[in-house]
Motif scaffolding. Structure first.
Motif, PDB file in Angstrom:
ATOM      1  N   MET A   1       6.377  -9.829 -29.735  1.00 54.94           N
ATOM      2  CA  MET A   1       5.408  -9.396 -28.743  1.00 54.94           C
ATOM      3  C   MET A   1       6.051  -8.436 -27.752  1.00 54.94           C
ATOM      4  O   MET A   1       7.178  -8.630 -27.337  1.00 54.94           O
ATOM      5  N   ARG A   2       5.319  -7.415 -27.404  1.00 52.16           N
ATOM      6  CA  ARG A   2       5.756  -6.471 -26.381  1.00 52.16           C
ATOM      7  C   ARG A   2       4.887  -6.654 -25.136  1.00 52.16           C
ATOM      8  O   ARG A   2       3.661  -6.683 -25.223  1.00 52.16           O
ATOM      9  N   ALA A   3       5.531  -6.760 -24.016  1.00 54.02           N
ATOM     10  CA  ALA A   3       4.815  -6.871 -22.748  1.00 54.02           C
ATOM     11  C   ALA A   3       5.243  -5.748 -21.820  1.00 54.02           C
ATOM     12  O   ALA A   3       6.299  -5.131 -22.001  1.00 54.02           O
ATOM     13  N   ALA A   4       4.420  -5.483 -20.841  1.00 55.90           N
ATOM     14  CA  ALA A   4       4.797  -4.590 -19.746  1.00 55.90           C
ATOM     15  C   ALA A   4       4.744  -5.379 -18.453  1.00 55.90           C
ATOM     16  O   ALA A   4       3.778  -6.104 -18.198  1.00 55.90           O
ATOM     17  N   VAL A   5       5.794  -5.266 -17.665  1.00 58.62           N
ATOM     18  CA  VAL A   5       5.816  -5.850 -16.327  1.00 58.62           C
ATOM     19  C   VAL A   5       5.744  -4.691 -15.338  1.00 58.62           C
ATOM     20  O   VAL A   5       6.667  -3.874 -15.266  1.00 58.62           O
ATOM     21  N   ILE A   6       4.649  -4.608 -14.612  1.00 58.74           N
ATOM     22  CA  ILE A   6       4.480  -3.559 -13.611  1.00 58.74           C
ATOM     23  C   ILE A   6       4.873  -4.122 -12.252  1.00 58.74           C
ATOM     24  O   ILE A   6       4.277  -5.093 -11.771  1.00 58.74           O
ATOM     25  N   ILE A   7       5.901  -3.527 -11.651  1.00 59.55           N
ATOM     26  CA  ILE A   7       6.419  -4.018 -10.376  1.00 59.55           C
ATOM     27  C   ILE A   7       5.627  -3.366  -9.248  1.00 59.55           C
ATOM     28  O   ILE A   7       5.706  -2.161  -9.024  1.00 59.55           O
ATOM     29  N   ALA A   8       4.857  -4.181  -8.532  1.00 55.33           N
ATOM     30  CA  ALA A   8       3.957  -3.654  -7.498  1.00 55.33           C
ATOM     31  C   ALA A   8       4.135  -4.349  -6.153  1.00 55.33           C
ATOM     32  O   ALA A   8       3.325  -4.152  -5.247  1.00 55.33           O
ATOM     33  N   GLY A   9       5.188  -5.147  -6.003  1.00 55.54           N
ATOM     34  CA  GLY A   9       5.281  -6.020  -4.839  1.00 55.54           C
ATOM     35  C   GLY A   9       5.986  -5.471  -3.623  1.00 55.54           C
ATOM     36  O   GLY A   9       6.176  -6.200  -2.652  1.00 55.54           O
ATOM     37  N   GLY A  10       6.395  -4.204  -3.647  1.00 53.06           N
ATOM     38  CA  GLY A  10       7.071  -3.646  -2.485  1.00 53.06           C
ATOM     39  C   GLY A  10       6.110  -3.352  -1.342  1.00 53.06           C
ATOM     40  O   GLY A  10       4.893  -3.418  -1.486  1.00 53.06           O
ATOM     41  N   ARG A  11       6.669  -2.965  -0.208  1.00 48.34           N
ATOM     42  CA  ARG A  11       5.879  -2.779   1.010  1.00 48.34           C
ATOM     43  C   ARG A  11       5.392  -1.352   1.226  1.00 48.34           C
ATOM     44  O   ARG A  11       4.689  -1.090   2.189  1.00 48.34           O
ATOM     45  N   SER A  12       5.790  -0.407   0.393  1.00 51.86           N
ATOM     46  CA  SER A  12       5.320   0.977   0.494  1.00 51.86           C
ATOM     47  C   SER A  12       5.586   1.584   1.871  1.00 51.86           C
ATOM     48  O   SER A  12       4.752   2.298   2.416  1.00 51.86           O
ATOM     49  N   THR A  13       6.737   1.323   2.432  1.00 54.00           N
ATOM     50  CA  THR A  13       7.004   1.739   3.806  1.00 54.00           C
ATOM     51  C   THR A  13       6.992   3.247   3.981  1.00 54.00           C
ATOM     52  O   THR A  13       6.658   3.753   5.052  1.00 54.00           O
ATOM     53  N   ARG A  14       7.366   3.983   2.934  1.00 54.33           N
ATOM     54  CA  ARG A  14       7.366   5.444   3.031  1.00 54.33           C
ATOM     55  C   ARG A  14       5.998   6.054   2.786  1.00 54.33           C
ATOM     56  O   ARG A  14       5.800   7.249   2.918  1.00 54.33           O
ATOM     57  N   PHE A  15       5.043   5.218   2.426  1.00 56.40           N
ATOM     58  CA  PHE A  15       3.711   5.705   2.078  1.00 56.40           C
ATOM     59  C   PHE A  15       2.745   5.632   3.254  1.00 56.40           C
ATOM     60  O   PHE A  15       1.659   6.190   3.205  1.00 56.40           O
ATOM     61  N   GLY A  16       3.103   4.910   4.301  1.00 55.64           N
ATOM     62  CA  GLY A  16       2.200   4.744   5.432  1.00 55.64           C
ATOM     63  C   GLY A  16       1.615   3.346   5.464  1.00 55.64           C
ATOM     64  O   GLY A  16       2.184   2.395   4.916  1.00 55.64           O
ATOM     65  N   ASP A  17       0.463   3.191   6.082  1.00 52.23           N
ATOM     66  CA  ASP A  17      -0.135   1.872   6.276  1.00 52.23           C
ATOM     67  C   ASP A  17      -0.782   1.313   5.011  1.00 52.23           C
ATOM     68  O   ASP A  17      -0.917   0.097   4.862  1.00 52.23           O
ATOM     69  N   ALA A  18      -1.214   2.180   4.101  1.00 54.74           N
ATOM     70  CA  ALA A  18      -1.913   1.716   2.900  1.00 54.74           C
ATOM     71  C   ALA A  18      -0.932   1.192   1.857  1.00 54.74           C
ATOM     72  O   ALA A  18       0.251   1.517   1.877  1.00 54.74           O
ATOM     73  N   ASP A  19      -1.456   0.372   0.948  1.00 60.05           N
ATOM     74  CA  ASP A  19      -0.658  -0.131  -0.178  1.00 60.05           C
ATOM     75  C   ASP A  19      -0.795   0.863  -1.326  1.00 60.05           C
ATOM     76  O   ASP A  19      -1.855   0.980  -1.933  1.00 60.05           O
ATOM     77  N   LYS A  20       0.274   1.565  -1.633  1.00 60.85           N
ATOM     78  CA  LYS A  20       0.160   2.589  -2.669  1.00 60.85           C
ATOM     79  C   LYS A  20      -0.096   1.993  -4.043  1.00 60.85           C
ATOM     80  O   LYS A  20      -0.559   2.688  -4.942  1.00 60.85           O
ATOM     81  N   ALA A  21       0.195   0.713  -4.244  1.00 60.07           N
ATOM     82  CA  ALA A  21      -0.024   0.095  -5.557  1.00 60.07           C
ATOM     83  C   ALA A  21      -1.482   0.186  -5.981  1.00 60.07           C
ATOM     84  O   ALA A  21      -1.784   0.229  -7.176  1.00 60.07           O
ATOM     85  N   VAL A  22      -2.389   0.214  -5.015  1.00 64.52           N
ATOM     86  CA  VAL A  22      -3.818   0.295  -5.346  1.00 64.52           C
ATOM     87  C   VAL A  22      -4.454   1.546  -4.756  1.00 64.52           C
ATOM     88  O   VAL A  22      -5.680   1.689  -4.770  1.00 64.52           O
ATOM     89  N   ALA A  23      -3.640   2.457  -4.245  1.00 58.57           N
ATOM     90  CA  ALA A  23      -4.182   3.698  -3.700  1.00 58.57           C
ATOM     91  C   ALA A  23      -4.801   4.541  -4.804  1.00 58.57           C
ATOM     92  O   ALA A  23      -4.330   4.545  -5.946  1.00 58.57           O
ATOM     93  N   ASP A  24      -5.862   5.251  -4.471  1.00 59.91           N
ATOM     94  CA  ASP A  24      -6.569   6.088  -5.440  1.00 59.91           C
ATOM     95  C   ASP A  24      -5.729   7.310  -5.788  1.00 59.91           C
ATOM     96  O   ASP A  24      -5.396   8.108  -4.919  1.00 59.91           O
ATOM     97  N   LEU A  25      -5.406   7.448  -7.070  1.00 65.45           N
ATOM     98  CA  LEU A  25      -4.639   8.592  -7.553  1.00 65.45           C
ATOM     99  C   LEU A  25      -5.493   9.339  -8.559  1.00 65.45           C
ATOM    100  O   LEU A  25      -5.665   8.896  -9.698  1.00 65.45           O
ATOM    101  N   ALA A  26      -6.093  10.423  -8.117  1.00 65.25           N
ATOM    102  CA  ALA A  26      -7.001  11.215  -8.958  1.00 65.25           C
ATOM    103  C   ALA A  26      -8.085  10.336  -9.573  1.00 65.25           C
ATOM    104  O   ALA A  26      -8.399  10.428 -10.760  1.00 65.25           O
TER     105      ALA A  26
END
Length: 242
Positions: A1-26
């Motif tokens: 089995m092949r899995a993907a682990v997407i690491i999304a738990g950081g604080r996005s401090t360089r991105f501003g107040d929003a959580d870039k993990a769920v920010a709208d990208l195009a």
């Protein structure tokens, strides 16, 4: 089995107040955009996150065609190694998010990828799985000697144990677990024969995010260009290591 682990738990401090993990990208949430690029090369996805992110990430992943589980960091903000440990441990445990059970598979292979790598190349991911076969990890290294630990393939059980041991020993460098594994380097020549360094490009800042949005909007998920990644999955989970 092949899995993907997407690491999304950081604080996005360089991105501003929003959580870039769920920010709208195009038009697509960042984590979902990464997951969509992997749908043909993995069998399931595990999203590593903080507890306060889970609801938003579940909304972002709604309707995804593969099984999705969420590996919540028990102690957030412990850094990238802890996020990887939590994610690959979930793969090794084999838990099915829908049923809450499943067969443990510590020998399963897992791609670890940062949530902020929207140009990850699925064909290169497929090659990483091939290179990892018979080993405990396959980690790319560009000619600047930068190891791309958050676009690498690991055998889930051994990597989880190695991260646990390194954390218990007070080690925080992301390469520390690899010292406990039998692993192979995917070198610059191999990388460039099969993809381009843009597969490792990530979006840490608003400016990088806006540039990626323009490229994706123009090219419908295009190939794009950029600098080497430090693949942080949200600043707290950086992965590229020199």
């Amino acid at each position: 089995m092949r899995a993907a682990v997407i690491i999304a738990g950081g604080r996005s401090t360089r991105f501003g107040d929003a959580d870039k993990a769920v920010a709208d990208l195009a038009g697509v949430p960042m984590t979902r955009r990464v997951a969509d690029r992997l749908v043909t090369v993995v069998d399931r996805v595990v999203v590593n996150c903080r507890a306060d992110q889970r609801d938003a990430l579940e909304r972002a992943m709604a309707g995804y065609p593969l099984p999705v589980a969420y590996a919540v960091d028990p102690d957030p903000d412990e850094g990238p190694m802890a996020g990887i440990r939590t994610g690959v441990r979930a793969v090794a445990a084999g838990a099915d998010e829908a049923s809450g059970n499943g067969a443990a598979d510590p020998d399963a292979y897992a791609l670890v990828v940062a949530c902020d790598m929207p140009f990850v190349d699925p064909e290169f991911v497929d090659y990483l799985f091939e290179r990892a076969a018979g080993h405990e990890a396959a980690v790319p290294q560009l000619d600047d000697e930068w190891f791309q630990t958050t676009q690498a393939v690991y055998r889930a059980g051994p990597m989880a144990d190695a991260c646990e041991a390194a954390l218990d020993a007070g080690e925080r460098k992301i390469l520390a677990p690899l010292e406990r594994l039998e692993w192979v380097v995917v070198d610059d020549a191999e990388i460039r024969a099969r993809t381009t360094p843009e597969t490792f490009e990530n979006c840490n800042t608003r400016a990088e995010f806006e540039a990626a949005t323009e490229r994706l909007a123009a090219d419908d998920g295009g190939d794009g260009g950029g600098d080497r990644s430090d693949g942080d999955g949200g600043d707290g989970h950086e992965g590229g290591v020199g």
